[in-house]
Every structure is written in structure tokens, then in C-alpha cells.
Design a protein around this motif. Structure first.
Motif, PDB file in Angstrom:
ATOM      1  N   LYS A 136       0.851  -1.178   0.000  1.00  0.00           N
ATOM      2  CA  LYS A 136       0.000   0.000   0.000  1.00  0.00           C
ATOM      3  C   LYS A 136       0.890   1.231   0.000  1.00  0.00           C
ATOM      4  CE  LYS A 136      -4.454  -0.677   1.944  1.00  0.00           C
ATOM      5  NZ  LYS A 136      -5.323  -0.346   3.060  1.00  0.00           N
ATOM      6  N   ALA A 172       1.624  11.817   7.787  1.00  0.00           N
ATOM      7  CA  ALA A 172       0.664  11.429   6.762  1.00  0.00           C
ATOM      8  C   ALA A 172       0.090  12.687   6.108  1.00  0.00           C
ATOM      9  CB  ALA A 172      -0.453  10.600   7.382  1.00  0.00           C
ATOM     10  N   ARG A 181       4.586   4.467   8.808  1.00  0.00           N
ATOM     11  CA  ARG A 181       4.114   4.123  10.156  1.00  0.00           C
ATOM     12  C   ARG A 181       5.247   3.669  11.073  1.00  0.00           C
ATOM     13  NH1 ARG A 181       0.785   0.511   8.598  1.00  0.00           N
ATOM     14  NH2 ARG A 181       2.197  -1.234   8.890  1.00  0.00           N
ATOM     15  N   GLN A 223       1.255   5.362   0.269  1.00  0.00           N
ATOM     16  CA  GLN A 223       0.585   6.441   0.977  1.00  0.00           C
ATOM     17  C   GLN A 223       1.384   7.718   0.761  1.00  0.00           C
ATOM     18  OE1 GLN A 223      -0.040   5.531   5.092  1.00  0.00           O
ATOM     19  NE2 GLN A 223      -0.950   7.515   5.536  1.00  0.00           N
ATOM     20  N   GLN A 224       0.674   8.837   0.699  1.00  0.00           N
ATOM     21  CA  GLN A 224       1.360  10.118   0.578  1.00  0.00           C
ATOM     22  C   GLN A 224       1.822  10.574   1.958  1.00  0.00           C
ATOM     23  OE1 GLN A 224      -1.152  13.005  -1.356  1.00  0.00           O
ATOM     24  NE2 GLN A 224      -0.004  12.731  -3.255  1.00  0.00           N
ATOM     25  N   GLN A 233       5.407   9.795  -2.187  1.00  0.00           N
ATOM     26  CA  GLN A 233       4.722   8.507  -2.064  1.00  0.00           C
ATOM     27  C   GLN A 233       5.651   7.547  -1.336  1.00  0.00           C
ATOM     28  OE1 GLN A 233       1.299   9.194  -3.125  1.00  0.00           O
ATOM     29  NE2 GLN A 233       1.507   7.051  -3.689  1.00  0.00           N
ATOM     30  N   ALA A 268       3.085   2.432   3.216  1.00  0.00           N
ATOM     31  CA  ALA A 268       2.374   2.741   4.458  1.00  0.00           C
ATOM     32  C   ALA A 268       3.155   2.256   5.678  1.00  0.00           C
ATOM     33  CB  ALA A 268       0.982   2.121   4.437  1.00  0.00           C
TER      34      ALA A 268
END
Length: 175
Positions: free
Chosen positions: A4, A43, A32, A6-7, A25, A28
Motif C-alpha cells: 500500500k 501522513a 508508520r 501512501q502520501q 509517495q 504505508a
């Protein structure tokens, strides 16, 4: 298994990822487990991305104004000839010297232009009477060359500083 993406908004420069304020980008899990706990990134939300872009635009406008002001200052300094009075002995040797601090203070007294002493580029302090060209960095890549005339006269405490306007061509032929 698909990753995945995520920006994320970078809060600091991160090697091989981007510079502070960039929207990138990332996986995830990387955000995290690595970037967020170390306060390297956060995020990206629509509101936060818009705020970061607004700040970047504002910074760009501010830098443009700074460069324009720096060019005006450089133009004034390029046309300035500072006369600094110092006590001198035999063979035009000064008692003491004219340092970058003395030059930046003289610029302030004569023109009310602040130049950081660290931006005045003297290889070594001036120790003789006569005319000397002094280069300085005003801002970024904006530079100026100032003519400093060291003449015999008053003590350092008297602050013997004068300045006058001259065309740069008036003293370019000396060097």
C-alpha cells in the motif's frame, strides 16, 4: 502481496526520499514504522498538503523580494568608496589593522546598510594605507565590490569614516 502506497509530507530532509516540505509517495509501513516515529514525515491530508504548498509559495515570494533588495544594496555598495582614517607609522604601515568587522561597521555608519562581517571577504586584515578592493556576499549569489580608502588620520575610537558615491569605472583602472 501488494504494497500500500501512501502520501507523506516530509518534515525534514530525508536522504534518497526528498527535502523538507516535499509530498512523496511511500509505503504505508515505512511511514508508520520508520518515518513517523522519528518525526521525519507525517501522513498527508488534503488540508495539510494545501498548507504546505501555500507556505512554499509564500517562501518563494519572500525570497524574490530578498534578492531584489540585495541587488539594490549591491548596486549602492558597488558605487560606494569608504574612507577610513587610521593612525599609520613608517612606510604607510598601520598601527593595528582594518578588519572585516571594522568594514561592516563603517558600511553601517556611512550607508545604513547591514552587512554581516562574515560576508566581508578579506583574506587577511588590511595593514597598509591606500586603496583596497573588498568583495562581499550580500545575499545568496548577489555580490558587491567596495572600494576602501585607508588614509592617515584619527584614532579608531574617533570612528573616522566617510563615504561617497563614485562610478565603479572611476577606480576600476587601478586594479
Amino acid at each position: 502481496m501488494a504494497r500500500k502506497a501512501q502520501q507523506a509530507i516530509l518534515l525534514q530532509d530525508v536522504e534518497k526520499l526528498g527535502r523538507k516540505g516535499d509530498v512523496v509517495q511511500v509505503a504505508a509501513g515505512h511511514l508508520r514504522n520508520y518515518l513517523a516515529p522519528r518525526h521525519l514525515a507525517e501522513a498527508a491530508t488534503d488540508a495539510r498538503v494545501a498548507e504546505v504548498r501555500r507556505q512554499a509559495d509564500q517562501r518563494a515570494r519572500h525570497e524574490a523580494q530578498g534578492e531584489e533588495q540585495a541587488r539594490d544594496m549591491a548596486h549602492t555598495l558597488n558605487r560606494t568608496v569608504l574612507t577610513i582614517k587610521r593612525r599609520a607609522g613608517m612606510e604607510d604601515k598601520l598601527y593595528g589593522s582594518v578588519t572585516s568587522t571594522a568594514i561592516s561597521d563603517a558600511i553601517w555608519k556611512a550607508r545604513k546598510i547591514r552587512v554581516d562581517r562574515r560576508k566581508v571577504e578579506l583574506e587577511e586584515p588590511i595593514k597598509t594605507l591606500g586603496s583596497h578592493r573588498v568583495a562581499m556576499t550580500i545575499w545568496g549569489d548577489v555580490r558587491a565590490v567596495l572600494k576602501v580608502m585607508v588614509v592617515p588620520g584619527g584614532a579608531e575610537e574617533e570612528g573616522g569614516v566617510e563615504a561617497f558615491e563614485a562610478e565603479p569605472s572611476d577606480f576600476e583602472d587601478e586594479y
